[in-house]
Motif scaffolding. Structure first.
Motif, PDB file in Angstrom:
ATOM      1  N   GLN A 165       0.853  -1.191   0.000  1.00 35.54           N
ATOM      2  CA  GLN A 165       0.000   0.000   0.000  1.00 35.54           C
ATOM      3  C   GLN A 165       0.890   1.243   0.000  1.00 35.54           C
ATOM      4  O   GLN A 165       1.855   1.317   0.771  1.00 35.54           O
ATOM      5  CB  GLN A 165      -0.911   0.001   1.230  1.00 35.54           C
ATOM      6  N   GLN A 179      -6.714   1.861   4.554  1.00 39.20           N
ATOM      7  CA  GLN A 179      -6.277   0.692   3.781  1.00 39.20           C
ATOM      8  C   GLN A 179      -5.864  -0.488   4.661  1.00 39.20           C
ATOM      9  O   GLN A 179      -6.136  -1.647   4.335  1.00 39.20           O
ATOM     10  CB  GLN A 179      -5.128   1.076   2.848  1.00 39.20           C
ATOM     11  N   LEU A 192       3.412  -1.183   3.922  1.00 36.70           N
ATOM     12  CA  LEU A 192       2.859   0.137   3.663  1.00 36.70           C
ATOM     13  C   LEU A 192       3.991   1.152   3.531  1.00 36.70           C
ATOM     14  O   LEU A 192       4.826   1.268   4.424  1.00 36.70           O
ATOM     15  CB  LEU A 192       1.900   0.563   4.777  1.00 36.70           C
ATOM     16  N   VAL A 243      -2.002  -1.230  -3.787  1.00 35.08           N
ATOM     17  CA  VAL A 243      -3.017  -0.208  -3.595  1.00 35.08           C
ATOM     18  C   VAL A 243      -2.297   1.134  -3.505  1.00 35.08           C
ATOM     19  O   VAL A 243      -1.388   1.307  -2.687  1.00 35.08           O
ATOM     20  CB  VAL A 243      -3.839  -0.463  -2.319  1.00 35.08           C
TER      21      VAL A 243
END
Length: 512
Positions: A165, A179, A192, A243
Motif C-alpha cells: 500500500q 487501507q 505500507l 493499492v
C-alpha cells in the motif's frame, strides 16, 4: 487541550515518538522493530515554518526484503487464527488508537501541517475503521451455487497474502487506516509505504496495532522514496496486490509496474469535483457547503469541490457570499485551536497552487477573495496560502481542469440542468460531485448523470468507512472502504465437490 510548539517542533516530535514508538530514533517499522534505512537522508519539513525538524534514511531494497519476509510469516499465523479471534484483536486496535488519540493528533499536526482539530477528527475516524472491519472478520462468506450437476459448488473469499500500500502526504494516518483495516480483516499482511514527507503517524499506527496483539510483522511500514523503497516493494515477489493513493501520473506508473508482474491494483487518484448550485437551493447551506467542500484541509483533499458551478441567476450573489465568508476564515499555525485553514504541506505543492491561480488570472479569472500567500505570525517561512475564490472562470481554463490541491475554488456559471451536467462531466476526473437543489427529482437526475464515484445531494464531503469510495476516469479504479473495499483484498475461489455415488466421468474417459 491546546499545546505549544516551539521552534520547528523538534523537541515535541522527539517526545511524541519516544512516547508512542519507544524511541526518538526514526526509521522503518519492520517485524516489530524500528530499523534505520540504508539509503539517502530525507529531511522532514514543518509546513508551518518551512524548516526541517527530523532526518531519517531511505529504507531501500534490503529493508523491504526483510519486511516482505516478516509479512509472509506473519500472514500465515494471522490466517490460521479463527475469524472471530482476528476480529477481537482488530477491535483492540481501535481501543489502542483511542488511548493514544491526542498524541497521535499532535504528531500529525506538526508533521503534516493540518489543524489540530482536524487531526483529532481523523484519528477518531481511524479508530472507527478498525471497529467496523473488526465486525466483518467473521462475516466474510462465500456462496453455494445451484449448479445443474450433482456437485456441491461453493465459493471462498481468500486473502492475497501480502499487499503493498502506498499512501499520500495529505492525510497520512487517515489513508493508512483506510487501507490497513480492510486488508488485515481479509487476512492479508501489509507492506505500507507512506509518503516520504509524512511518515510519522503511520509508523506509530503500526506499533499500536502490534501492541493490540496482531502478529509481529503483519503490518510493516517501509519509509523512504518512491523510486527506491516503493519500487522495491512493488517488485518484491511477496507483493500480490498494490493499492495506491495519489496523483494520476504516479498512479499510471505504478499500474504499469504492477501489470509487468501481472498483479492487480487499486488506484485512488485525483479529482476536480463539481459542486453544483441551483437557484432553488437553500443558499445559506450551499454557501457553507461550498466552503467546507474546498477549504477544509487547506483544499488538500482528493474530493475537494474545487469547481463551484452556479446557476447564472444567482451567480453574483453566491460569489459575493462565498467570498465574504472566505475572508473570515481563520488561517494560522496548525497547532492553534482556532485555526481553520493551515499551511500547504510542502514547497512544491505551494508553487503548484500559486502557478494555477496566476494562470487563471492571466486567462481572465478575477479574484473575489484571497489569491496570495498568507502572512502568518510565527510562520514567516511556512507554506500558507490565503483561501481563494476565483470568479468568471471558464471550464476550459487550466485552473478549472487541473487538480489544484489547495484552498482555491473556481466559480463557473451555467444556464440550465443540461449545461451543468455537461460542465461537470467536462473533466478527465470523476471522483466526486454534489448538487444543491430543493427539487428531489433533479437531485436524483444529477446523481445519475454526473460521472463520479461519490455524489452528494444537498451536502458535501460526507464520507464514512461503511460506504464504498473510489473514482471514475483518471480518478482511478477499484474501491476503498465499505464491503466493496473489503472484497478488493480478497480473491474468490470456486470449489466443486462431487456428491453423486456413481458420478459420470467427464469427456468419456474410461476408468478401466
Amino acid at each position: 487541550m491546546s499545546f505549544v510548539v516551539e521552534n520547528n517542533g523538534e523537541q515535541q516530535v522527539a517526545a511524541l515518538l519516544q512516547e508512542l514508538l519507544g524511541t526518538s530514533d526514526f526509521g522503518s517499522f519492520v517485524n516489530g522493530e524500528v530499523v534505520t534505512g540504508h539509503g539517502d537522508e530525507i529531511n522532514l519539513i514543518n509546513p508551518a515554518t518551512g524548516q526541517a525538524f527530523l532526518t531519517y534514511r531511505d529504507a531501500g531494497k534490503a529493508i523491504v526484503a526483510d519486511a516482505a519476509d516478516a509479512a509472509i510469516n506473519a500472514q500465515k499465523v494471522w490466517w490460521s487464527m479463527t475469524a472471530s479471534a482476528r476480529g477481537q484483536l482488530m477491535w483492540q486496535c481501535g481501543v489502542n488508537i483511542r488511548a493514544a488519540a491526542e498524541s497521535l493528533a499532535r504528531l500529525e499536526c506538526i508533521s503534516a501541517g493540518k489543524p489540530i482539530r482536524d487531526c483529532r477528527v481523523e484519528v477518531a475516524k481511524v479508530a472507527d475503521m478498525f471497529d467496523y472491519y473488526a465486525g466483518w472478520c467473521d462475516k466474510i462468506m462465500g456462496q453455494v451455487i445451484p449448479v445443474p450437476t450433482s456437485h456441491l459448488n461453493y465459493t471462498r473469499h481468500e486473502p492475497y497474502g501480502v499487499v503493498t500500500q502506498i499512501t499520500p502526504w495529505n492525510a497520512p494516518i487517515f489513508t493508512g487506516g483506510w487501507q490497513i483495516a480492510p486488508a488485515i480483516c481479509a487476512g492479508n499482511a501489509v507492506l505500507l509505504k507512506p509518503s516520504e514527507l509524512t511518515p510519522l503517524s503511520t509508523t506509530v499506527l503500526a506499533k499500536l496495532l502490534e501492541q493490540a496483539g496482531i502478529p509481529r510483522g503483519l503490518v510493516n511500514v517501509i519509509n523512504g522514496l518512491g523510486q527506491t523503497t516503493g519500487t522495491a516493494a512493488i517488485n518484491s515477489p511477496a507483493t500480490k496486490k498494490v493499492v495506491f493513493v495519489g496523483s494520476p501520473k504516479t498512479g499510471a506508473q505504478i499500474a504499469s509496474a504492477a501489470a509487468a508482474r501481472v498483479i492487480p491494483c487499486v488506484l485512488e487518484l485525483g479529482g476536480k469535483s463539481a459542486n453544483i448550485v441551483f437557484p432553488d437551493a437553500d443558499l445559506d447551506r450551499a454557501v457553507v457547503g461550498a466552503q467546507a467542500a474546498v477549504f477544509s484541509a487547506a483544499g488538500q483533499s482528493c474530493v475537494s469541490g474545487s469547481r463551484l458551478l452556479v446557476h447564472q441567476s444567482v451567480y453574483d450573489e453566491v460569489v459575493e457570499r462565498v467570498a465574504s465568508a472566505t475572508r473570515k476564515l481563520a488561517v494560522g499555525l496548525p497547532w492553534h485551536e482556532d485555526t481553520m485553514v493551515g499551511p500547504i504541506n510542502n514547497q512544491k505543492q505551494f508553487n503548484h497552487v500559486h502557478s494555477l491561480v496566476s494562470d487563471g488570472i492571466a486567462d481572465g479569472a478575477t479574484v473575489a477573495a484571497g489569491g496570495t500567500a498568507g502572512a502568518i505570525a510565527g510562520g514567516a517561512n511556512g507554506y500558507f496560502y490565503q483561501p481563494t475564490v476565483l470568479a468568471n472562470v471558464k471550464n476550459n481554463m487550466r485552473v478549472a481542469q487541473e487538480e489544484i490541491f489547495g484552498p482555491v475554488v473556481s466559480v463557473i456559471s451555467f444556464n440550465d440542468e443540461e449545461e451543468a451536467i455537461a460542465l461537470a462531466n467536462d473533466s478527465r476526473f470523476g471522483l466526486a460531485g454534489a448538487v444543491w437543489t430543493a427539487d428531489s427529482g433533479r437531485g436524483h437526475r444529477m446523481a445519475a448523470e454526473v460521472n463520479a464515484g461519490t455524489f452528494w445531494v444537498n451536502g458535501y464531503k460526507s464520507i464514512n468507512v461503511m460506504s464504498p469510495f473510489g473514482g471514475f476516469g483518471e480518478s482511478g479504479y477499484g474501491r476503498s472502504s465499505g464491503y466493496e473495499g473489503l472484497l478488493e483484498y480478497t480473491q474468490t475461489k470456486s470449489v466443486w465437490v462431487e456428491t453423486a455415488k456413481d458420478a459420470a466421468i467427464q469427456f468419456g474417459y474410461s476408468i478401466q
